[in-house]
Each structure stands twice: as C-alpha cells, then as structure tokens.
Write a protein that holds these residues in place. Sequence first.
Motif: not given
Length: 267
Positions: A133-139, A226-227, A232-233
């Motif tokens: 969820t954190a990755i999705s939001l930040k992305s 994609m970038l 984020v990852y």
Amino acid sequence: MKRETGILLLLIASLIIVCGSSRAGEPLKFSGGEFSTVLKKAELFHNDSIHVLNFKYADRKRGFKPYIAPTVLIAGGTALHFSDSKYQFNDWVQDNFHYEGGADDYLRFAPLAAVYSLNAIGIKGENNFGNLTAISLKSFILNDLLVYSLKKAVNEERPNGGQHSFPSGHTSVVFAFAQIMHHEYGEQSIWYSVGAYSCAATVGLMRIAKGAHWASDVLAGAGIGMLSTELVYLTHQYKWDWEHIKHFDIFPFSVGQQKGLTLVYNF
C-alpha cells in the motif's frame, strides 16, 4: 586483513556503547569472559550480516536494467513529440480504430486492483499489505507530480482540441500500476506481467483512438509511469509491517490555540 579490521571496528563500537552505558565517574569493569563474548558477537555479526547490509532487497542489485525500458519510452515519446509522424499515426488510428467509450477511465486501475485481488485470495506477492500500500501510494503521487508538472510546462494541444496533452496521465498511471504487478508477481509467473502490460498498452491505444492523446504522449506517459514505480521500489524502506509499526506512537498535542496529532517513531 579486511576481516580483522571489520571485527576490530565492531569491537571498538561495542566498547563505546558499554562506556556510554556506565555511570559518570565510575571505572569501567570488563572481565575477560565479557570481552570474549563481545569478540564472538562481533565476529558472528561480521560473518553473517555485513556482506548483505546494503543489498537486502533484490531491487537494489539489478543495476540499470529496470530503467532501460522507461528511458527508451520517454526518449521515443519526446522525439515523436517534435515529429510530424505523430499526426499521421493518429489519423490512421482514428480512421481504423475510432473509440468514444469510457472504459479507459476504469481500466487504468485494473493492474493494481488485480494485485490486491490476488492478495485477497491468498496468492501473496513480494511484499505484505502495508508495504504494498505504501509503495502504491508513493508511486501514484510521484507519477502524478511528474506528469502534471510536464503537462503545465509543455502545454501541448490535444488531438480533440483540449489542452495539456503531453504526457498522457491515464497511460502513466496504468503503466505505474502494471510495474507494481511486475515487481510483486513477475517472478512467480511471467503471465502476471504480460497481463498487466497488455492492459496498460490497451489503455494507451484507447487514449489515441479516442482522440485524447498523440502517440508521443502515450509513449512518454508509459515511460514516466514505469520510472515512478522503479524509483519508489528503489528508495522504499520496507518498514510498513507490524514489527516496525509497533514502534509508532500517535498522540494529540495542544500549544495555545494550535491543536493536532504528533507521530513519533522509536528507533
């Protein structure tokens, strides 16, 4: 020599911690047995941890490979933006695949919805719910900032006469989420990635067929999406799990007329 140096540094660090823990003015007492224990712990730490300290997550070991496709797409979209070929391509798409529906507004979220659906039915990805969820939001936020900053700066007219065409926001979002699917499930089966990217490409083509974007907008948007996810990852700290969340404290505060909540993380 490097091994002995590493052990020595860890031993010195241990001594400093012990010294700092002793009461002021009291002599430090350190028996031979305690010294041996510290030495053994230092050696074990050196052997088991140091070599993986900076490379815990696979995403940080792949070098520049994840950034090749986004770079090519952004460069290609930028080059096409300044070429008359984009007009010819859009005319051909409009003549052969004209589209006026609204499915593209919903399909852009399909890859992320699929990721959460797979989690819900017990097919776990690379990260737990909190980190995902954190990755999705930040992305999503990073992608949004990049896309809309460029839209305002470039201010390209859309094929249908609208403004702020370059790059495509719909395309960037769906490719950002497709990249999340690739990270979370791509190693389990290539078909997860194929499905997500196919959905993303379909949304991009629909934006062109709808007259909402030029092909250059779609290519650049795909690369930016994609970038955004790759960055984020790369930078995510992977601390959104119960072990780390237990270190958070939230409490209210009041200073004069100012009231609010304070978030504290104990290291």
